[in-house]
Design a protein around this motif. Structure first.
Motif, PDB file in Angstrom:
ATOM      1  N   ALA A  89      42.882  74.608  39.783  1.00 40.13           N
ATOM      2  CA  ALA A  89      43.439  73.630  40.679  1.00 40.13           C
ATOM      3  C   ALA A  89      44.265  74.109  42.021  1.00 40.13           C
ATOM      4  CB  ALA A  89      44.276  72.584  39.777  1.00 40.13           C
ATOM      5  N   ILE A 103      47.252  68.812  35.811  1.00 42.68           N
ATOM      6  CA  ILE A 103      46.137  68.988  36.901  1.00 42.68           C
ATOM      7  C   ILE A 103      46.278  70.437  37.227  1.00 42.68           C
ATOM      8  CG2 ILE A 103      45.097  68.357  38.861  1.00 42.68           C
ATOM      9  CD1 ILE A 103      45.966  65.687  38.711  1.00 42.68           C
ATOM     10  N   ALA A 104      47.446  71.134  37.313  1.00 43.25           N
ATOM     11  CA  ALA A 104      47.632  72.373  38.040  1.00 43.25           C
ATOM     12  C   ALA A 104      47.119  73.400  37.046  1.00 43.25           C
ATOM     13  CB  ALA A 104      49.063  72.470  38.282  1.00 43.25           C
ATOM     14  N   LYS A 126      44.101  63.818  29.742  1.00 43.85           N
ATOM     15  CA  LYS A 126      43.249  62.615  29.043  1.00 43.85           C
ATOM     16  C   LYS A 126      43.985  62.008  28.003  1.00 43.85           C
ATOM     17  CE  LYS A 126      39.389  61.090  26.983  1.00 43.85           C
ATOM     18  NZ  LYS A 126      38.841  61.502  25.468  1.00 43.85           N
ATOM     19  N   LEU A 158      38.055  69.775  36.113  1.00 42.63           N
ATOM     20  CA  LEU A 158      38.814  70.858  36.477  1.00 42.63           C
ATOM     21  C   LEU A 158      39.340  71.563  35.384  1.00 42.63           C
ATOM     22  CD1 LEU A 158      41.668  70.117  39.066  1.00 42.63           C
ATOM     23  CD2 LEU A 158      39.792  71.721  39.163  1.00 42.63           C
ATOM     24  N   GLY A 159      39.654  72.961  35.438  1.00 41.99           N
ATOM     25  CA  GLY A 159      40.196  73.590  34.261  1.00 41.99           C
ATOM     26  C   GLY A 159      39.127  73.453  32.929  1.00 41.99           C
ATOM     27  N   THR A 160      39.791  73.242  31.864  1.00 46.26           N
ATOM     28  CA  THR A 160      38.901  72.968  30.739  1.00 46.26           C
ATOM     29  C   THR A 160      37.962  71.901  30.743  1.00 46.26           C
ATOM     30  OG1 THR A 160      40.823  71.598  29.951  1.00 46.26           O
ATOM     31  CG2 THR A 160      40.723  73.945  29.243  1.00 46.26           C
ATOM     32  N   GLY A 161      38.297  71.113  31.761  1.00 45.27           N
ATOM     33  CA  GLY A 161      37.134  69.901  31.730  1.00 45.27           C
ATOM     34  C   GLY A 161      36.048  70.294  32.742  1.00 45.27           C
ATOM     35  N   ALA A 171      42.821  69.653  31.301  1.00 46.28           N
ATOM     36  CA  ALA A 171      41.944  68.106  31.510  1.00 46.28           C
ATOM     37  C   ALA A 171      41.851  67.453  30.090  1.00 46.28           C
ATOM     38  CB  ALA A 171      40.421  68.590  31.861  1.00 46.28           C
ATOM     39  N   GLN A 174      38.380  59.592  32.158  1.00 50.90           N
ATOM     40  CA  GLN A 174      37.503  60.709  31.813  1.00 50.90           C
ATOM     41  C   GLN A 174      38.399  62.151  32.075  1.00 50.90           C
ATOM     42  OE1 GLN A 174      34.061  60.498  31.343  1.00 50.90           O
ATOM     43  NE2 GLN A 174      34.333  58.232  31.097  1.00 50.90           N
ATOM     44  N   PRO A 175      37.843  63.045  31.187  1.00 52.64           N
ATOM     45  CA  PRO A 175      38.551  64.222  31.539  1.00 52.64           C
ATOM     46  C   PRO A 175      38.274  64.967  32.973  1.00 52.64           C
ATOM     47  CG  PRO A 175      37.292  64.411  29.575  1.00 52.64           C
ATOM     48  CD  PRO A 175      37.021  62.941  30.075  1.00 52.64           C
ATOM     49  N   ILE A 176      39.223  65.301  33.596  1.00 49.89           N
ATOM     50  CA  ILE A 176      38.959  65.464  35.011  1.00 49.89           C
ATOM     51  C   ILE A 176      38.164  67.064  35.169  1.00 49.89           C
ATOM     52  CG2 ILE A 176      41.259  64.687  35.979  1.00 49.89           C
ATOM     53  CD1 ILE A 176      42.446  67.605  35.721  1.00 49.89           C
ATOM     54  N   ILE A 189      39.056  64.265  41.154  1.00 45.37           N
ATOM     55  CA  ILE A 189      40.217  64.195  40.115  1.00 45.37           C
ATOM     56  C   ILE A 189      40.840  62.906  39.865  1.00 45.37           C
ATOM     57  CG2 ILE A 189      42.452  65.376  39.341  1.00 45.37           C
ATOM     58  CD1 ILE A 189      40.197  67.263  39.815  1.00 45.37           C
ATOM     59  N   GLY A 207      45.205  72.945  34.925  1.00 43.55           N
ATOM     60  CA  GLY A 207      43.594  72.639  34.275  1.00 43.55           C
ATOM     61  C   GLY A 207      43.520  72.129  32.923  1.00 43.55           C
TER      62      GLY A 207
END
Lengths: 603, 394
Positions: free
Chosen positions: B66, A522-523, A531, B382-385, A527, B378-380, B370, A525
């Motif tokens: 994040a 998460i930190a 997943k 944040l960032g690339t999501g 994503a 699902q993709p969060i 998140i 990013g």
């Protein structure tokens, strides 16, 4: 008004007016044998309480009784003991030595040595090292070590491989390790003598050089001499016993030891049964690998009257063989046939596996200096001394100063001098004048008194510029070995309830991607990487969701129709969710909560 | 920064305005200072401003970063290294202040009662170096009980069933107290008792009335003694001890805290005087002050343990805690417990409670956070999501 309360084993039994007198009298009676010597009595003047204990489970230790500054144990007694006229028990019966528990120690004033004695002392230590237990007592020169190291060693001694029992051939322990050719330590302590450690030792004497070597012993890693290992150093056996019996079921049916026939439900490949004899049991000295059947066994079907396609009851037996554990291998060491209390056939099979040290196996000296093997080096490449001595083990010098395990240094010099002398050295803690003795002996025999020697590079033959500290130390092989822990998984079994991968090596499980690991993605990013870990590589599930009511639809595979149990045949859409989430929705529904999924086009 | 040429500052401001750059004020001054020191030409100054702008833009947090998780990790990781050493003599000798992990937990939990409240009281310009005034104020603030001013000890006369209180004249003088005042305070407190005063000796006895028809019991006298002994005759409520120290000026350190009462006192520097009790700061000075107090206290706690955490992480934590105008804790009763998403709350603590309440109210989870998106797979966002594709509307 100020009576002293008397407690016996924690229970109030009465009061007394003159506690000092009472306690002294009780002790006198114990020493004269009128009361059991297992009784201990303590008087606390601050709270006016007397505690008497005679129950089992207290740790007690022997001390010499002192009267008026003079110990009751006299030279005559020692003389008689050496002559065999007097025994330990006689000393206790005669009130010369008594055992104190932790409570009564509070009432006593114990002198460490005979020179410290004064009028006030009540007891004299037999030897200062008697305050140590079995594990801590094994450490030589433990008075020179920092206390955390001694604590760690006391814990690690219990993990060391050795001769754990002498009848191991006749036992079927579920798991057992056995060190080949265990040795008695070159540097011993008096507690080692007292506990008969020499009869069941758990280590070997290694020639140890303290030097850094090509970076392969950084961070407490060890470098072992390959030839030493090939000569059997630190080699051990691992035994695992498997057992099963022919269970009797209500209704007269029972299990049967046999080579399962091809019609049996759950039949393994023919290859798996290849070692089995006619009776369905493996023969000893066969080499087996994981999945191989050790005991072929079939059980009656779980449900009677299983009806096959043709409508007839079909008695199909189940395969319930015992196989070698996942990830293990070995040679069948012993096959034991006997019967249970009920008279059913019982089989126990012991599988043996030889363990030569390999990368990652854990070793420890007796001073809390533990490490794993980082390199196994051929003897010709190992540095050697002027005399041609090649060390078995190379440890990194950085392991010593910050940990302050000076005991190890002393043990190594002592071990070295013992080897030269050809006799064992006494390393009992608090024996203060041994160091100079060792130094003098080394000097007299042409060695540096500090244990350092010139070493030559095994690869180039060049003399190593620095003097290398080399000596003999007792090393223990600990039961954390690579073969038991090495593991990886790409695909494998999943749990029934959540469809997530199983947990643990034994179940061929996945490697947990935990909460903190999740936080890291998460930190960053990341994503989609997240997943992938949590969904695609775990419990991905394609749910069909009713577009009208938001509940999961049903896919009727026979008619190939998708319908919603509430709204009937309306538009339903496939949605990628985790099975765990689907399970959550189901559980909510079972609690009469109706979770609706409101669908939208993906942005 | 009085020595900076206002002309240069104006020049910088002009260029900044022309380039439509949004700088913090301090940057303008820094640039002006550099311009004077390096004797930059106008052209060079312009280049400098453009370069600074680029560097400034680059160091900003990008959208989709994040920051919350990074802040949590940046505070949490040093937290694991903290020693559990609760009591430490720091700053002031003989004053115990909770530090280390327990203190950090106390701060983020937004406790209403903290284990060791303490104040630092400064004096205004007139009294900064006035030792006498500092001592006087200290004795006004410090808790003084009868016990502190006794000549010897309380004398209990079981025959007469009374208590003799002998006040030491020296001690009350030293503490700037008045004997008559003590008596009147005692009389106000102990209304159902008789008083006899003789020099500095006060004899107190319970009055015989209906309640005490069985006569006065020994127990009553003993209770009375305790009452008298711990009767507070002077001091600010909740403040126990005061320690006077001189650093550059006179400072009072207290054990116990009461900011409101202390700020009302004469000769106090109302700007510098402070407490370590965050909730008190919030009630007395308001939410912005509370935010600053959280930052200061958290950073100080970390710093004391030799751990350096970037102030911006701590600022974010403080901002989260104070964003809605009251000091909220980080946890079940605060930030995590008041999230808008049902799934996020249920995933944290008290799962059953949140799911039940949500089902009763028919709550809708918009799945914008998140945690929710991780739960459903699902993709969060944040960032690339955090990026998506949008069709062009023609």
């Amino acid at each position: 008004m100020n009576s002293t309360k008397i407690y016996m084993n924690g229970e109030l039994i009465g009061v007394c007016e003159n506690p000092e007198e009472f306690v002294t009298e009780m002790r006198e009676k114990r020493r004269s044998g009128q009361i059991s010597e297992e009784m201990n009595i303590t008087y606390y003047d601050k709270t006016s309480e007397i505690y008497i204990f005679n129950d089992p489970g207290r740790a007690r230790r022997p001390l010499i009784i002192v009267k008026n500054g003079i110990p009751l144990l006299e030279d005559e007694h020692i003389q008689e003991i050496t002559e065999g006229k007097l025994k330990w028990d006689d000393l206790i019966v005669n009130g010369i030595i008594e055992y104190l528990d932790a409570e009564e120690e509070e009432n006593s004033y114990i002198a460490m040595g005979i020179n410290d004695l004064n009028e006030d002392h009540t007891h004299l230590e037999i030897d200062p090292s008697t305050m140590l237990g079995i594990c801590a007592g094994i450490i030589p020169f433990s008075n020179h070590n920092s206390s955390p190291r001694n604590t760690m060693e006391a814990g690690m001694t219990k993990q060391a491989l050795g001769l754990y029992v002498s009848n191991y051939m006749h036992r079927t322990d579920t798991r057992a390790h056995l060190l080949h050719q265990p040795q008695t330590p070159m540097v011993k302590t008096r507690i080692i003598d007292a506990t008969d450690y020499d009869k069941r030792p758990s280590g070997q004497n290694f020639v140890v050089a303290v030097m850094s070597f090509e970076g392969y012993n950084m961070e407490d890693a060890l470098i072992l001499n390959k030839s030493s290992l090939e000569r059997g150093l630190a080699r051990s056996s691992f035994f695992r016993s498997y057992e099963t019996f022919e269970r009797k079921y209500p209704g007269g049916q029972e299990d049967k030891f046999e080579v399962p026939g091809k019609g049996v439900r759950g039949y393994r490949s023919e290859n798996a049964y290849r070692h089995l004899d006619e009776d369905g049991i493996i023969n000893s000295e066969s080499y087996v690998e994981s999945g191989d059947v050790l005991i072929g066994k079939t059980s009656p079907p779980r449900f009677l009257e299983e009806i096959d396609e043709f409508g007839s009851a079909n008695e199909k037996r189940r395969e319930t063989s015992v196989t070698v554990r996942n990830g293990e291998k070995g040679i069948v060491d012993a096959v034991l046939l006997t019967e249970t209390v009920e008279g059913s056939k019982l089989t126990k099979i012991r599988v043996r596996d030889t363990r030569q040290p390999e990368f990652g196996d854990k070793f420890a000296s007796r001073h809390g200096q533990k490490g794993v093997v980082g390199l196994i080096l051929s003897q010709e490449d190992v540095p050697f001394t002027e005399n041609g001595v090649v060390p078995d083990l190379i440890v990194n010098p950085h392991a010593i100063p910050s940990r302050m395990s000076v005991g190890q240094v002393l043990e190594m010099v002592a071990g070295k001098s013992g080897c030269i002398k050809g006799e064992r050295v006494d390393g009992t803690p608090f024996n203060l004048d041994i160091e100079s003795e060792i130094r003098n002996f080394l000097t007299d025999n042409g060695f540096e008194p500090n244990g350092c020697e010139s070493l030559y590079n095994g690869m180039t033959g060049e003399r190593i510029e620095a003097e290398i500290f080399i000596g003999v130390a007792y090393y223990q092989k600990l039961h954390h070995m690579t073969t038991d822990k090495m593991y990886a998984r790409s695909r494998g079994p999943v749990q029934v309830l959540t469809k997530q991968p199983t947990e643990g090596r034994a179940r061929e499980g996945g490697l947990r991607f935990g909460e903190m690991e999740r936080d890291c993605l998460i930190a960053h990013g990341a994503a989609l990487a997240l997943k992938e870990r949590l969904l695609d590589e775990s419990d991905k599930y394609e749910a069909i969701v009713c577009g009208k009511c938001g509940m999961l639809s049903v896919h009727d595979k026979i008619r190939n129709k998708i319908y919603c149990p509430i709204c009937g045949e309306v538009d339903s859409f496939p949605v990628e969710i985790s099975y765990a989430f689907k399970l959550l929705l189901d559980e909510l529904k079972s609690l009469c909560v109706f979770p609706k999924l409101i669908l939208e086009d993906k942005a | 920064m009085g020595n900076i040429d206002q002309e240069v500052v104006n020049k910088v401001i002009k260029i900044v305005k022309k380039k439509k750059i949004d700088f913090p004020e301090s940057y303008v001054n820094d640039i002006a200072e550099a311009c004077i020191r390096r004797e930059l030409t106008d052209k060079e100054l312009e280049t400098l401003i453009v370069r600074v702008k680029k560097a400034y833009e680059r160091s900003k947090v990008e959208s989709g970063e994040a920051i919350g998780t990074v802040a949590a990790q940046s505070v949490g990781e040093p937290g694991t290294q903290m020693t559990m050493n609760t009591f430490h003599y720091a700053g002031v000798v003989e004053l115990n202040v909770t530090l280390g992990l327990p203190r950090l937990i106390e701060i983020v939990d937004a406790r209403k009662t903290i284990s060791t409240p303490t104040m630092a009281i400064y004096f205004d310009e007139d009294h900064k170096f006035d030792e006498e005034f500092a001592k006087k104020t200290a004795s006004k603030i410090a808790k003084i009980t009868i016990n502190n001013v006794l000549d010897d000890d309380l004398h209990i006369d079981y025959g007469q069933m009374n208590v003799e209180v002998i006040i030491s004249q020296e001690k009350i003088k030293e503490k700037h107290l008045d004997f008559d005042e003590i008596v009147s305070k005692l009389e106000a407190k102990l209304k159902k008792h008789t008083f006899e005063i003789e020099d500095n000796k006060i004899t107190i006895a319970p009055k015989v009335d209906k309640r005490t028809k069985n006569g006065i019991q020994i127990r009553d006298i003993r209770l009375l003694v305790d009452k008298i002994r711990h009767f507070q005759i002077s001091g600010v409520k909740d403040v126990n001890r005061v320690i006077i120290r001189k650093d550059e000026q006179w400072v009072l350190h207290t054990e116990g805290s009461n900011l409101k009462a202390v700020l009302k006192m004469e000769g106090i520097d109302k700007e510098k005087t402070t407490t370590n009790h965050i909730h008190e700061i919030y009630t007395v000075l308001g939410i912005e002050a509370a935010r600053n107090a959280i930052i200061k206290e958290a950073l100080h706690t970390l710093d004391e343990q030799g751990l350096s955490v970037d102030i911006r992480h701590v600022m974010l934590v403080a901002d989260m805690m104070t964003a809605d105008g009251s000091v909220k804790s980080i946890g079940r009763h605060g930030i995590s417990g008041t999230k808008s998403s049902v799934l996020a709350r249920a995933a944290f603590e008290e799962t059953g409670k949140h799911l039940l309440n949500a089902s009763i109210r028919g709550e809708v989870d918009e799945l914008t956070g998140i945690i929710e998106n991780i739960i459903i797979g699902q993709p969060i966002p944040l960032g690339t999501g955090s990026v998506g594709i949008k069709m062009k509307n023609n």
